[in-house]
Design a protein around this motif. Sequence first.
Motif, PDB file in Angstrom:
ATOM      1  N   SER A 151       0.848  -1.201   0.000  1.00 54.08           N
ATOM      2  CA  SER A 151       0.000   0.000   0.000  1.00 54.08           C
ATOM      3  C   SER A 151       0.883   1.249   0.000  1.00 54.08           C
ATOM      4  N   GLN A 152       0.243   2.400  -0.124  1.00 59.77           N
ATOM      5  CA  GLN A 152       1.017   3.629  -0.319  1.00 59.77           C
ATOM      6  C   GLN A 152       1.462   4.271   0.987  1.00 59.77           C
ATOM      7  N   GLY A 153       1.115   3.631   2.111  1.00 61.15           N
ATOM      8  CA  GLY A 153       1.527   4.181   3.392  1.00 61.15           C
ATOM      9  C   GLY A 153       0.435   4.038   4.435  1.00 61.15           C
ATOM     10  N   SER A 208       1.147  -7.819  -1.638  1.00 54.59           N
ATOM     11  CA  SER A 208       1.075  -8.025  -0.188  1.00 54.59           C
ATOM     12  C   SER A 208       0.543  -6.712   0.379  1.00 54.59           C
ATOM     13  N   ARG A 209      -0.770  -6.547   0.278  1.00 51.35           N
ATOM     14  CA  ARG A 209      -1.307  -5.205   0.425  1.00 51.35           C
ATOM     15  C   ARG A 209      -2.725  -5.176   0.943  1.00 51.35           C
ATOM     16  N   GLN A 210      -2.929  -5.515   2.199  1.00 47.91           N
ATOM     17  CA  GLN A 210      -4.243  -5.386   2.850  1.00 47.91           C
ATOM     18  C   GLN A 210      -5.391  -5.708   1.903  1.00 47.91           C
ATOM     19  N   THR A 211      -5.245  -6.807   1.184  1.00 49.73           N
ATOM     20  CA  THR A 211      -6.252  -7.111   0.165  1.00 49.73           C
ATOM     21  C   THR A 211      -7.134  -8.270   0.601  1.00 49.73           C
ATOM     22  N   THR A 212      -8.438  -8.038   0.536  1.00 49.01           N
ATOM     23  CA  THR A 212      -9.396  -9.044   0.983  1.00 49.01           C
ATOM     24  C   THR A 212      -9.568 -10.124  -0.083  1.00 49.01           C
ATOM     25  N   TRP A 213      -9.486 -11.347   0.368  1.00 44.30           N
ATOM     26  CA  TRP A 213      -9.707 -12.529  -0.475  1.00 44.30           C
ATOM     27  C   TRP A 213     -11.217 -12.686  -0.667  1.00 44.30           C
ATOM     28  N   THR A 226     -13.467   1.525   6.871  1.00 44.61           N
ATOM     29  CA  THR A 226     -12.576   0.616   6.132  1.00 44.61           C
ATOM     30  C   THR A 226     -12.291  -0.566   7.057  1.00 44.61           C
ATOM     31  N   ASP A 227     -11.291  -1.384   6.719  1.00 50.37           N
ATOM     32  CA  ASP A 227     -10.920  -2.502   7.585  1.00 50.37           C
ATOM     33  C   ASP A 227     -10.566  -1.957   8.981  1.00 50.37           C
ATOM     34  N   ALA A 228     -10.986  -2.664  10.021  1.00 48.83           N
ATOM     35  CA  ALA A 228     -10.728  -2.175  11.386  1.00 48.83           C
ATOM     36  C   ALA A 228      -9.239  -1.923  11.620  1.00 48.83           C
ATOM     37  N   SER A 278     -14.919 -13.175  -6.231  1.00 44.27           N
ATOM     38  CA  SER A 278     -14.746 -12.547  -7.544  1.00 44.27           C
ATOM     39  C   SER A 278     -13.289 -12.205  -7.817  1.00 44.27           C
ATOM     40  N   ARG A 279     -12.564 -11.767  -6.812  1.00 42.01           N
ATOM     41  CA  ARG A 279     -11.146 -11.465  -7.037  1.00 42.01           C
ATOM     42  C   ARG A 279     -10.361 -12.736  -7.333  1.00 42.01           C
ATOM     43  N   ASP A 280     -10.716 -13.827  -6.665  1.00 39.08           N
ATOM     44  CA  ASP A 280      -9.956 -15.076  -6.815  1.00 39.08           C
ATOM     45  C   ASP A 280     -10.235 -15.753  -8.157  1.00 39.08           C
ATOM     46  N   SER A 287      -2.114   1.958  -5.340  1.00 38.36           N
ATOM     47  CA  SER A 287      -3.415   2.378  -4.815  1.00 38.36           C
ATOM     48  C   SER A 287      -4.386   1.201  -4.899  1.00 38.36           C
ATOM     49  N   THR A 288      -5.513   1.376  -4.250  1.00 37.88           N
ATOM     50  CA  THR A 288      -6.526   0.319  -4.285  1.00 37.88           C
ATOM     51  C   THR A 288      -6.929   0.007  -5.737  1.00 37.88           C
ATOM     52  N   LYS A 289      -6.976   1.035  -6.565  1.00 38.86           N
ATOM     53  CA  LYS A 289      -7.388   0.852  -7.962  1.00 38.86           C
ATOM     54  C   LYS A 289      -6.322   0.158  -8.800  1.00 38.86           C
ATOM     55  N   GLU A 290      -5.058   0.524  -8.555  1.00 41.01           N
ATOM     56  CA  GLU A 290      -3.966   0.009  -9.403  1.00 41.01           C
ATOM     57  C   GLU A 290      -3.563  -1.417  -9.083  1.00 41.01           C
ATOM     58  N   ARG A 291      -3.855  -1.872  -7.851  1.00 46.01           N
ATOM     59  CA  ARG A 291      -3.183  -3.071  -7.340  1.00 46.01           C
ATOM     60  C   ARG A 291      -3.381  -4.319  -8.196  1.00 46.01           C
ATOM     61  N   PHE A 292      -4.593  -4.504  -8.749  1.00 42.49           N
ATOM     62  CA  PHE A 292      -4.829  -5.764  -9.472  1.00 42.49           C
ATOM     63  C   PHE A 292      -4.169  -5.754 -10.854  1.00 42.49           C
ATOM     64  N   THR A 310     -14.388   6.966   2.495  1.00 45.29           N
ATOM     65  CA  THR A 310     -13.718   5.680   2.342  1.00 45.29           C
ATOM     66  C   THR A 310     -12.862   5.682   1.077  1.00 45.29           C
ATOM     67  N   GLU A 311     -12.169   4.547   0.819  1.00 44.95           N
ATOM     68  CA  GLU A 311     -11.329   4.451  -0.371  1.00 44.95           C
ATOM     69  C   GLU A 311     -12.086   3.766  -1.511  1.00 44.95           C
ATOM     70  N   THR A 312     -11.810   4.269  -2.714  1.00 43.50           N
ATOM     71  CA  THR A 312     -12.447   3.704  -3.903  1.00 43.50           C
ATOM     72  C   THR A 312     -11.791   2.360  -4.277  1.00 43.50           C
ATOM     73  N   GLY A 313     -12.506   1.523  -5.022  1.00 47.48           N
ATOM     74  CA  GLY A 313     -11.920   0.267  -5.511  1.00 47.48           C
ATOM     75  C   GLY A 313     -11.702  -0.765  -4.423  1.00 47.48           C
ATOM     76  N   THR A 314     -12.479  -0.683  -3.365  1.00 45.63           N
ATOM     77  CA  THR A 314     -12.318  -1.602  -2.229  1.00 45.63           C
ATOM     78  C   THR A 314     -13.603  -2.416  -2.030  1.00 45.63           C
ATOM     79  N   THR A 315     -13.524  -3.356  -1.110  1.00 48.18           N
ATOM     80  CA  THR A 315     -14.709  -4.126  -0.737  1.00 48.18           C
ATOM     81  C   THR A 315     -15.653  -3.281   0.131  1.00 48.18           C
ATOM     82  N   THR A 316     -15.129  -2.150   0.583  1.00 46.56           N
ATOM     83  CA  THR A 316     -15.793  -1.347   1.607  1.00 46.56           C
ATOM     84  C   THR A 316     -17.154  -0.793   1.195  1.00 46.56           C
TER      85      THR A 316
END
Length: 336
Positions: free
Chosen positions: A38-40, A98-103, A193-195, A106-108, A81-86, A147-153
Amino acid sequence: MKTTLGMACMLALCATGTARAATLDIVKERGVLQCGVSQGVAGFSAPDDQGNWTGFDVDFCRAVAAAVLGDPQKVKFVPLSTKERFTALQSGEVDLLSRQTTWTLSRDVDMGMSFVGVTYYDGQAFMTRKDLGVKSARELDGASVCTETGTTTEQNMADYFGANGIKYSVITFERPDQTIQAFSTGRCDVYTTDASALYAQRLALTDPDNYVVLPEVISKEPLGPAVRQGDDQWFKIVRWTLFALIEAEEIGITKDSVASLMEKGTATQKRFLGVDGEAGKELGLDMKWAGQAVAAVGNYGEMFERNLGTSSALKIDRGLNNLWNKGGLIYSPPAR
Ligand SMILES: N[C@@H](CCC(=O)N[C@@H](CS)C(=O)NCC(=O)O)C(=O)O
């Protein structure tokens, strides 16, 4: 029959459109692992003033580099970013995400990627200012939410608020620093977002004690590393690096005891450290790969405590992220 089988294999190989060289060979030849982070976000992956990256997700990248290249420093961290990661993973820009990404399903299955396991069992939560006097997420009717775009949130929130008849408006951002800035200046009443990320982001506020994370956890967010689909060898290397970190905790191997246990360890510990037996030979790595990973970052528990645990700035309890035999969900198949 032969033709059908051949076609199926080709399709599997070409899941992302073109056949590729094996990731292990690419990484060895390059001499550096390219790891998407992630970016920080404090505790997970953040660079310091000198550009040194630290965090739980960062340590996982280092563990893989140690297992594969024998050196945890041989990592190039690619902030995504959340958008770029995939797309970064699909295109080969990174070897590992390796970036706080929820399994998720659909992603799998739809995105040319495969999750190797779970590094952190998380869930989505809400943070608000204390002076709003809100005690439960059910009291958020009419709230504006950042919240952040491109997330499960966003989907989780729509489902939860919809089911509870709560009206809300949402403002989305691409970077966590933008989100926390908007939240701290009052552009929104709530940050969701994620706790774990909320605890991390709360540290970025000038007055963290004026904010509260509400008790409701509204989703399952199993966070884990992912690799490109279609390279079984690389998938197994990354998956077993994760399992090795977990197994090391269970069988009592720590960062500082790897060297001495290679001589004085129990039969189980010596087998794990590649001193006796040939477990994992077919991974294509040095027989000491598992010990190299643990010597680099410590076992799973050490990695957790250092970055996220009660002795870190985030002070998160192990909870679900404790070992299976200590009341949690963290479990490795036998490493033998
Ligand atoms: N786990 C969720 C959310 C992941 C996520 O990216 N959360 C934000 C929370 S702060 C984040 O990590 N941002 C970091 C970044 O964009 O660099 C997902 O996979 O969609």
